[in-house]
Design a protein around this motif. Structure first.
Motif, mmCIF file in Angstrom:
data_model
loop_
_atom_site.group_PDB
_atom_site.id
_atom_site.type_symbol
_atom_site.label_atom_id
_atom_site.label_comp_id
_atom_site.label_asym_id
_atom_site.label_seq_id
_atom_site.Cartn_x
_atom_site.Cartn_y
_atom_site.Cartn_z
ATOM 1 N N LEU A 133 -93.378 31.604 50.708
ATOM 2 C CA LEU A 133 -92.144 32.268 51.124
ATOM 3 C C LEU A 133 -90.949 31.335 50.993
ATOM 4 C CD1 LEU A 133 -93.469 34.092 54.315
ATOM 5 C CD2 LEU A 133 -92.850 35.149 52.136
ATOM 6 N N GLN A 134 -91.139 30.092 51.398
ATOM 7 C CA GLN A 134 -90.049 29.127 51.345
ATOM 8 C C GLN A 134 -89.560 28.908 49.924
ATOM 9 O OE1 GLN A 134 -91.065 25.299 53.006
ATOM 10 N NE2 GLN A 134 -89.176 24.329 52.317
ATOM 11 N N HIS A 135 -90.498 28.828 48.963
ATOM 12 C CA HIS A 135 -90.145 28.550 47.567
ATOM 13 C C HIS A 135 -90.108 29.809 46.705
ATOM 14 C CE1 HIS A 135 -90.373 24.380 48.596
ATOM 15 N NE2 HIS A 135 -91.649 24.418 48.871
ATOM 16 N N GLU A 136 -90.210 30.969 47.370
ATOM 17 C CA GLU A 136 -90.116 32.258 46.682
ATOM 18 C C GLU A 136 -91.038 32.347 45.473
ATOM 19 O OE1 GLU A 136 -85.976 32.900 45.900
ATOM 20 O OE2 GLU A 136 -85.535 33.352 48.003
ATOM 21 N N GLY A 137 -92.269 31.880 45.668
ATOM 22 C CA GLY A 137 -93.304 32.035 44.648
ATOM 23 C C GLY A 137 -93.283 31.029 43.523
ATOM 24 N N ASP A 138 -92.416 30.035 43.569
ATOM 25 C CA ASP A 138 -92.342 29.021 42.509
ATOM 26 C C ASP A 138 -93.526 28.064 42.635
ATOM 27 O OD1 ASP A 138 -91.774 26.748 40.920
ATOM 28 O OD2 ASP A 138 -89.622 27.155 41.050
ATOM 29 N N MET A 139 -94.482 28.169 41.719
ATOM 30 C CA MET A 139 -95.705 27.369 41.807
ATOM 31 C C MET A 139 -95.459 25.883 41.607
ATOM 32 S SD MET A 139 -98.434 28.893 42.767
ATOM 33 C CE MET A 139 -99.745 27.792 42.173
ATOM 34 N N ASP A 140 -94.408 25.518 40.880
ATOM 35 C CA ASP A 140 -94.078 24.098 40.736
ATOM 36 C C ASP A 140 -93.807 23.490 42.111
ATOM 37 O OD1 ASP A 140 -94.340 24.212 38.022
ATOM 38 O OD2 ASP A 140 -92.193 24.160 37.580
ATOM 39 N N ILE A 142 -94.464 24.877 45.082
ATOM 40 C CA ILE A 142 -95.589 25.088 46.002
ATOM 41 C C ILE A 142 -96.627 23.990 45.837
ATOM 42 C CG2 ILE A 142 -97.551 26.596 46.547
ATOM 43 C CD1 ILE A 142 -95.715 28.972 45.786
ATOM 44 N N MET A 143 -96.963 23.665 44.594
ATOM 45 C CA MET A 143 -97.976 22.633 44.350
ATOM 46 C C MET A 143 -97.468 21.251 44.731
ATOM 47 S SD MET A 143 -100.693 24.120 43.548
ATOM 48 C CE MET A 143 -101.613 22.600 43.242
ATOM 49 N N GLU A 144 -96.171 21.034 44.645
ATOM 50 C CA GLU A 144 -95.607 19.747 45.047
ATOM 51 C C GLU A 144 -95.643 19.572 46.556
ATOM 52 O OE1 GLU A 144 -91.683 19.369 43.520
ATOM 53 O OE2 GLU A 144 -92.316 19.221 41.420
ATOM 54 N N SER A 145 -95.481 20.665 47.280
ATOM 55 C CA SER A 145 -95.401 20.577 48.738
ATOM 56 C C SER A 145 -96.723 20.862 49.444
ATOM 57 C CB SER A 145 -94.341 21.546 49.261
ATOM 58 O OG SER A 145 -94.647 22.878 48.898
ATOM 59 N N ALA A 146 -97.686 21.459 48.747
ATOM 60 C CA ALA A 146 -98.961 21.794 49.379
ATOM 61 C C ALA A 146 -99.707 20.535 49.810
ATOM 62 C CB ALA A 146 -99.821 22.612 48.420
ATOM 63 N N LEU A 147 -100.189 20.548 51.023
ATOM 64 C CA LEU A 147 -100.873 19.398 51.600
ATOM 65 C C LEU A 147 -102.293 19.283 51.052
ATOM 66 C CD1 LEU A 147 -100.575 17.141 53.704
ATOM 67 C CD2 LEU A 147 -101.390 18.761 55.419
ATOM 68 N N CYS A 148 -102.695 18.056 50.734
ATOM 69 C CA CYS A 148 -104.053 17.758 50.272
ATOM 70 C C CYS A 148 -104.422 18.512 48.993
ATOM 71 C CB CYS A 148 -105.086 18.082 51.354
ATOM 72 S SG CYS A 148 -104.906 17.114 52.857
ATOM 73 N N CYS A 149 -103.450 18.747 48.124
ATOM 74 C CA CYS A 149 -103.711 19.489 46.896
ATOM 75 C C CYS A 149 -103.380 18.661 45.668
ATOM 76 C CB CYS A 149 -102.894 20.784 46.853
ATOM 77 S SG CYS A 149 -103.584 22.110 47.848
ATOM 78 N N THR A 150 -104.222 18.798 44.638
ATOM 79 C CA THR A 150 -103.966 18.207 43.336
ATOM 80 C C THR A 150 -103.942 19.338 42.314
ATOM 81 O OG1 THR A 150 -106.304 17.907 42.759
ATOM 82 C CG2 THR A 150 -105.247 16.150 44.059
ATOM 83 N N SER A 151 -103.738 18.993 41.062
ATOM 84 C CA SER A 151 -103.713 20.024 40.019
ATOM 85 C C SER A 151 -105.049 20.769 39.945
ATOM 86 C CB SER A 151 -103.397 19.388 38.666
ATOM 87 O OG SER A 151 -104.359 18.403 38.334
ATOM 88 N N GLU A 152 -106.123 20.104 40.328
ATOM 89 C CA GLU A 152 -107.447 20.743 40.302
ATOM 90 C C GLU A 152 -107.553 21.861 41.334
ATOM 91 O OE1 GLU A 152 -110.264 17.644 40.849
ATOM 92 O OE2 GLU A 152 -109.946 16.762 38.853
ATOM 93 N N ASP A 153 -106.694 21.807 42.346
ATOM 94 C CA ASP A 153 -106.719 22.839 43.391
ATOM 95 C C ASP A 153 -105.885 24.055 43.031
ATOM 96 O OD1 ASP A 153 -108.223 21.571 45.694
ATOM 97 O OD2 ASP A 153 -106.701 20.028 45.363
ATOM 98 N N GLU A 154 -105.129 23.993 41.935
ATOM 99 C CA GLU A 154 -104.211 25.093 41.636
ATOM 100 C C GLU A 154 -104.893 26.448 41.524
ATOM 101 O OE1 GLU A 154 -100.915 26.518 38.337
ATOM 102 O OE2 GLU A 154 -101.142 24.386 38.764
ATOM 103 N N PRO A 155 -106.024 26.568 40.812
ATOM 104 C CA PRO A 155 -106.667 27.892 40.750
ATOM 105 C C PRO A 155 -107.019 28.429 42.142
ATOM 106 C CG PRO A 155 -107.565 26.440 39.069
ATOM 107 C CD PRO A 155 -106.721 25.590 39.953
ATOM 108 N N ARG A 156 -107.474 27.544 43.017
ATOM 109 C CA ARG A 156 -107.822 27.956 44.378
ATOM 110 C C ARG A 156 -106.574 28.376 45.150
ATOM 111 N NH1 ARG A 156 -107.842 25.474 49.205
ATOM 112 N NH2 ARG A 156 -107.153 23.489 48.313
ATOM 113 N N VAL A 157 -105.508 27.617 45.007
ATOM 114 C CA VAL A 157 -104.253 27.932 45.683
ATOM 115 C C VAL A 157 -103.705 29.271 45.185
ATOM 116 C CG1 VAL A 157 -101.834 27.252 45.923
ATOM 117 C CG2 VAL A 157 -103.636 25.536 46.170
ATOM 118 N N ARG A 158 -103.756 29.462 43.879
ATOM 119 C CA ARG A 158 -103.256 30.708 43.306
ATOM 120 C C ARG A 158 -104.064 31.903 43.806
ATOM 121 N NH1 ARG A 158 -99.947 32.515 39.403
ATOM 122 N NH2 ARG A 158 -99.291 30.428 38.793
#
Length: 252
Positions: A133-140, A142-158
């Motif tokens: 909500l804060q980033h209005e769906g911008d995955m760039d 979201i992935m930068e601010s998501a805690l304990c996440c790397t690029s490998e977590d992106e499919p799970r986050v999505r």
């Protein structure tokens, strides 16, 4: 510029509770945990591309200093004011020393245990939805601010966010539902570049592939770099002393 104005400029809200992602009725432990999580997202080490990261981190510390103090919090709740001239809001404060004085070191095992418990938890899901909500769906972002996440977590986050969209728990922002392949590939290339840089650093530091996370944490903990250049310091938000009172400033 006062604290509340800084919050509005940097975090898009002048409400101290919203900066920490907690409600007004939050307990002391919930406020501490909120500070803990948001500090990881804006820490200069975790946001090297954000020129305002250091300023955000300092302002975040001031927000927590106000809400962690019983008297200052009561004044803020009742009158919408903060003590602009209190020691805790001193513009010239050495925030590295402040951070290390307020928060005790935690162990490597606590770091790993936190990540293990956090990933896949209801708490992570709520945090991801809030960031969405804060980033209005911008995955760039979201992935930068998501805690304990790397690029490998992106499919799970999505997947987590898509489920929230399908359940109408969050709006279907076009930036998320119609993200271009080019944007996805750019993010993937950036992550790959950062991964290679990390591997090169690992080799330069003489670390083996096994236990690389723990080894790098230990190595960085021993380093004499100035500022907030320690991964351990990213995870030290547990306890806080009480700041002094001072002059008041009005809430916006």
């Amino acid at each position: 510029m006062g604290l509340l104005e800084q919050c509005e400029e940097l975090f898009k809200t002048s409400t101290l509770y919203e900066v920490l992602g907690v409600c007004k009725e939050a307990s002391d432990s919930e406020i501490r945990r909120g500070y803990y999580k948001v500090s990881l997202q804006v820490h200069p080490d975790r946001a090297p591309g954000d020129e305002l990261a250091t300023t955000k981190f300092q302002v975040l510390g001031k927000v927590y200093a106000v809400l962690a103090d019983k008297d200052q919090r009561a004044v803020y709740d009742e009158q919408g004011t903060v003590d602009e001239e209190s020691d805790s809001l001193d513009q010239d404060r050495n925030w590295e020393e402040h951070w290390r004085r307020l928060f005790p070191k935690i162990t490597l095992q606590e770091i790993l245990d936190f990540e293990k418990q956090y990933k896949g938890s209801d708490e992570e899901v709520e945090d991801l939805k809030r960031q969405y909500l804060q980033h209005e769906g911008d995955m760039d972002l979201i992935m930068e601010s998501a805690l304990c996440c790397t690029s490998e977590d992106e499919p799970r986050v999505r997947d987590v966010l898509q489920q929230a969209v399908d359940a109408e728990e969050v709006p279907a922002y076009q930036a998320f539902t119609h993200e271009s392949v080019k944007k996805k590939n750019n993010r993937k290339r950036k992550a790959e570049k950062e991964r290679k840089e990390a591997e090169e650093m690992q080799k330069e530091m003489g670390l083996n592939s096994e236990d690389s996370l723990v080894a790098m944490i230990k190595q960085r903990q021993k380093s004499k770099e100035s500022g907030f250049n320690s991964l351990i310091s990213d995870l030290e938000a547990k306890y806080c002393k009480k700041p002094a009172a001072g002059k008041k400033g009005k809430k916006k």
